[in-house]
Design an enzyme around this catalytic site. Structure first.
Site, PDB file in Angstrom:
ATOM      1  N   GLY A 161       0.634  -1.243  -0.105  1.00 56.04           N
ATOM      2  CA  GLY A 161      -0.079  -0.044   0.155  1.00 56.04           C
ATOM      3  C   GLY A 161       0.996   1.141  -0.016  1.00 56.04           C
ATOM      4  N   ASP A 162       0.232   2.298  -0.556  1.00 56.69           N
ATOM      5  CA  ASP A 162       0.919   3.695  -0.476  1.00 56.69           C
ATOM      6  C   ASP A 162      -0.231   4.785  -0.506  1.00 56.69           C
ATOM      7  OD1 ASP A 162       3.725   4.632  -0.411  1.00 56.69           O
ATOM      8  OD2 ASP A 162       2.685   5.948  -1.967  1.00 56.69           O
TER       9      ASP A 162
END
Length: 212
Positions: free
Chosen positions: A88-89
């Site tokens: 994730g980011d």
């Protein structure tokens, strides 16, 4: 009753296999998954995020596309045969400007003053990989409008929150005192915190990773 007693034991909604591995050292992302009743193994990974973001901006890449690229790169750093790996980011963008986690409280103050009275978007990306292949990707885009708060309020807020805000790209914890910064919030709460949880759970459910 302690707060920990309110978190369900992990894994009771999962199939016996595959395991779920989170390619992140984010306490918040892991907490979101565990609070949803999942058993997760966290594996911190190293990615030169600043260089990637600078290159992406120079090439004219959209913030959401860059966040997704980073999420995928993090997932590829984890070698976990037989598991599903979640990367994730998140990138905060406001009127064409990208923001990063502030280095210190003065930087957080300056950043919040730039966001004051404006609407920003949190491009929150998630990628799922299995056996070396990305099998699913998604970007959520919650919109948040900060109210035109006073500098007196801002100084009181920064003093109350301390260094806790330095771990947030927006210099706020929406689950805490940061809620006072806003007039309007549109989008999934989990996506604002860093993980588009509802779409991710839907994908895992469809693929038999968690019970349907």
């Amino acid at each position: 009753m302690s707060d920990s007693s309110l978190v369900p034991a992990g894994g009771f909604l999962q199939a016996e296999s595959p395991r779920i591995v989170l390619a992140s050292q984010s306490v918040t992302r892991r907490m979101l998954l565990e609070q949803a009743g999942l058993s997760v193994e966290s594996r911190p990974v190293r990615v030169d995020e600043q260089s990637i973001r600078e290159s992406a901006q120079a090439e004219g890449m959209a913030a959401g596309s860059c966040a997704l690229l980073l999420a995928e790169m993090k997932a590829t750093r984890v070698h976990a045969p037989g598991s599903v790996v979640v990367g994730g980011d998140q990138i905060l963008a406001c009127e064409g400007e990208w923001f990063e986690k502030p280095a210190d409280r003065p930087a957080a103050r300056a950043q919040l003053l730039r966001l004051r009275g404006r609407t920003h978007v949190l491009h929150t990306a998630v990628a799922v990989m299995r056996e070396g292949q990305v099998i699913w990707r998604h970007v959520a885009r919650p919109e948040l409008t900060m109210r035109p708060f006073s500098e007196r309020f801002l100084d009181a807020y920064l003093a109350a929150e301390g260094d806790a805000i330095l771990s947030s790209v927006g210099a706020y914890r929406l689950e805490g005192a940061g809620i006072h910064l806003f007039d309007r919030v549109v989008g999934e709460h989990a996506a604002i915190l860093g993980l588009p949880l509802l779409p991710l759970l839907g994908f895992l459910r469809q693929h038999g990773v968690i019970l349907s």
